[in-house]
Design an enzyme around this catalytic site. Structure first.
Site, PDB file in Angstrom:
ATOM      1  N   ARG A  61       0.826  -1.222   0.000  1.00 11.50           N
ATOM      2  CA  ARG A  61       0.000   0.000   0.000  1.00 11.50           C
ATOM      3  C   ARG A  61       0.859   1.271   0.000  1.00 11.50           C
ATOM      4  NH1 ARG A  61      -4.951  -1.211   4.183  1.00 11.50           N
ATOM      5  NH2 ARG A  61      -6.196  -2.447   2.733  1.00 11.50           N
ATOM      6  N   GLY A 108     -12.170  -4.563   2.428  1.00  5.35           N
ATOM      7  CA  GLY A 108     -13.598  -4.278   2.573  1.00  5.35           C
ATOM      8  C   GLY A 108     -14.077  -3.247   1.557  1.00  5.35           C
ATOM      9  N   GLY A 142      -6.842  -8.195   1.951  1.00  2.56           N
ATOM     10  CA  GLY A 142      -5.578  -8.209   2.687  1.00  2.56           C
ATOM     11  C   GLY A 142      -4.780  -9.502   2.549  1.00  2.56           C
ATOM     12  N   LYS A 171     -17.608 -14.066   7.290  1.00  9.46           N
ATOM     13  CA  LYS A 171     -18.691 -13.080   7.464  1.00  9.46           C
ATOM     14  C   LYS A 171     -19.635 -13.043   6.273  1.00  9.46           C
ATOM     15  CE  LYS A 171     -16.106  -9.964  10.445  1.00  9.46           C
ATOM     16  NZ  LYS A 171     -15.172  -8.920  10.177  1.00  9.46           N
TER      17      LYS A 171
END
Ligand code: 3PG
Length: 370
Positions: free
Chosen positions: A35, A349, A326, A185
C-alpha cells in the site's frame, strides 16, 4: 470527481493527502509495503509540483503508531512526524523545512471515526487542497474521508482512480467470467454474492463462507465457523455454484483431508483441499475474466496452501484477473507474482463494498465536495 492530475498550480501550497498506510506490522516492522509503494507516485507528483504534503492515515486501531511508516518514508523524503495535532494545530507545520508532515494515526482521536465536524474543519485548516489516495479506507464515513472534502478543493489520487477504473470492469465483464470469493462473514457479503451470482458464469466459494453453503446443502460442518443466523441461500444453490470437494480439516491436534460430505462432529474446516484447486484449473483456463477476493482457508492461522496454489494458477492463466483483499494480496506479494495479474486492488472491505454498490462514501464525498 476531479483528478489530482488537474490540481493546477500548487507551488508553495500545502496538500493534505489521505493515504492508507494501514499496513501489517511484524515485531514493529512493516510486514508488507504494497500500500505504501502504491502511494509513492502521487506523493512524488505533488512534491514535484512544489507542494508540501500533510499526510494522514490510520493504522490498526487508536493505539498503533505510524512511526514505522515514518521511518520508511524518511529513507526517501524529508519527513517530520507530527504526534499531536488536535485540538491545537502543530507549530511544526509553519517552522519546519520538511517536505512531508506525517500525522500520527488519525484514529488516535475518536473524532476521526465519528466524523466530527470540528475535527474535519481543523485538519482541513492545515492545507489548501485535499487528495484522497486512501481507496481501501473510502468505505468508511470518517472525518478524513468524507469530512475534509467539504472544506477545501478535493481531488482523487492516482491509485484511487485506478481502483475505480479497474474494479468497474467487473460490472461489464468478458465471458466466461469466474468469480471467486473466500474469507468469512457471509452476512456482510450477501449483497455482493447476489450481484455476482447474476453477473458471473461460475462462482467458486471457499474460506469460511463455503461452510454456510455446505450447511444450506444439508451437509455436516462439524464445529466449523458459520454465520450466526441462517441466511436464505436457495437462490445460490444452482449450477453456477462450485464448492470445494475436499477439505483440510482439524480435529483437536489432528489435521486430515476429508471429502466435504465426510465432515463430522468436532471437525473444523481449515482450508480447501488440493483436489478442489486441481479441479478448478479447468474453470480458470476457460475463463476470460476472473475476479477474486478473500483467502480460501484460515490464513491467519497458517492454512495458506490453497490460497497460494490458487494465486499461482490464476497468475498463469490468460484471463483478465482482478484480485484484492488483505490476505489475498499478502499471498500474492510473498509469491512475488503481483505483475502477473491485470490488477491487484489495495482494498479489502472497500473493494467488496465498491463491487456491491458501485460507489463508496469517499467517492461521493469527492463528487459533492469543494
Ligand atoms: C483496510 O485495511 O481494509 C482499510 O485500511 C480499512 O481499515 P478498517 O477496516 O480498520 O477501517
Amino acid at each position: 470527481m476531479k483528478s489530482a492530475r488537474d490540481i493546477g498550480n500548487i507551488k508553495g501550497k500545502f496538500v493534505f493527502v489521505r493515504a492508507d498506510f494501514n499496513v501489517p506490522l511484524v515485531d514493529g516492522f512493516i510486514g508488507n509495503d504494497f500500500r505504501i509503494r502504491k502511494t509513492l507516485p502521487t506523493i512524488d507528483f505533488l512534491l514535484g509540483k512544489g507542494a508540501k504534503l500533510v499526510i494522514g492515515s490510520h493504522i490498526g486501531e487508536e493505539k498503533t503508531s505510524l512511526r514505522p511508516v515514518c521511518e520508511y518514508l524518511e529513507s526517501k523524503y524529508s519527513v517530520s512526524f507530527v504526534e499531536n495535532y488536535y485540538p491545537s494545530a502543530p507549530e511544526v507545520l509553519k517552522n519546519s523545512k520538511s517536505d512531508i508532515f506525517l500525522l500520527e494515526n488519525l484514529r488516535k482521536y475518536s473524532e476521526e471515526k465519528s466524523n466530527d465536524e470540528k475535527f474535519s474543519k481543523h485538519i482541513a485548516s492545515f492545507a489548501d487542497f485535499y487528495v484522497n489516495e486512501a481507496f481501501p479506507a473510502s468505505h468508511r464515513s470518517h472525518a478524513s474521508i468524507i469530512g475534509i472534502p467539504r472544506y477545501i478543493p478535493s481531488f482523487a489520487g492516482f491509485v484511487f482512480e485506478e481502483e475505480i477504473e479497474n474494479l468497474s470492469k467487473a460490472f461489464h465483464p468478458d465471458h466466461p467470467f469466474l468469480f471467486i470469493l473466500g474469507g468469512a462473514k457471509f452476512e456482510t457479503k450477501m449483497p455482493l454474492v447476489k450481484k455476482f451470482f447474476s453477473l458471473a458464469d461460475e462462482v467458486f466459494i471457499g474460506g469460511a463462507l463455503a461452510n454456510d453453503f455446505f450447511r444450506a446443502k444439508g451437509l455436516d460442518t462439524g464445529s466449523s465457523l458459520l454465520s450466526e443466523e441462517k441466511l436464505p441461500m436457495e437462490d445460490f444453490l444452482n449450477k453456477k455454484l462450485i464448492l470445494p470437494i475436499d477439505l483440510v480439516v482439524k480435529n483437536g491436534e489432528m489435521v486430515s483431508i476429508k471429502q466435504s460430505e465426510d465432515v463430522r462432529d468436532g471437525d473444523v474446516i481449515a482450508d480447501v483441499g488440493v483436489k478442489s484447486i486441481e479441479n478448478l484449473n479447468s474453470n480458470i483456463s476457460k475463463s476470460k475474466f476472473i475476479l477474486w477476493n478473500g483467502p480460501l482457508g484460515n490464513y491467519e492461522n497458517g492454512f495458506k496452501k490453497a490460497t497460494f496454489s490458487l494465486a499461482k494458477k490464476i497468475a498463469k492463466s490468460s484471463a483478465k484477473s482482478i484480485v484484492g483483499g488483505g490476505d489475498t494480496v499478502a499471498s500474492i506479494a510473498s509469491l512475488g507474482i503481483e505483475r502477473e495479474f491485470t490488477f491487484v486492488s489495495t482494498g479489502g472491505g472497500a473493494m467488496l463494498d465498491f463491487l456491491a454498490n458501485e460507489t463508496l462514501p469517499g467517492i461521493e464525498a469527492l463528487n459533492n465536495g469543494k
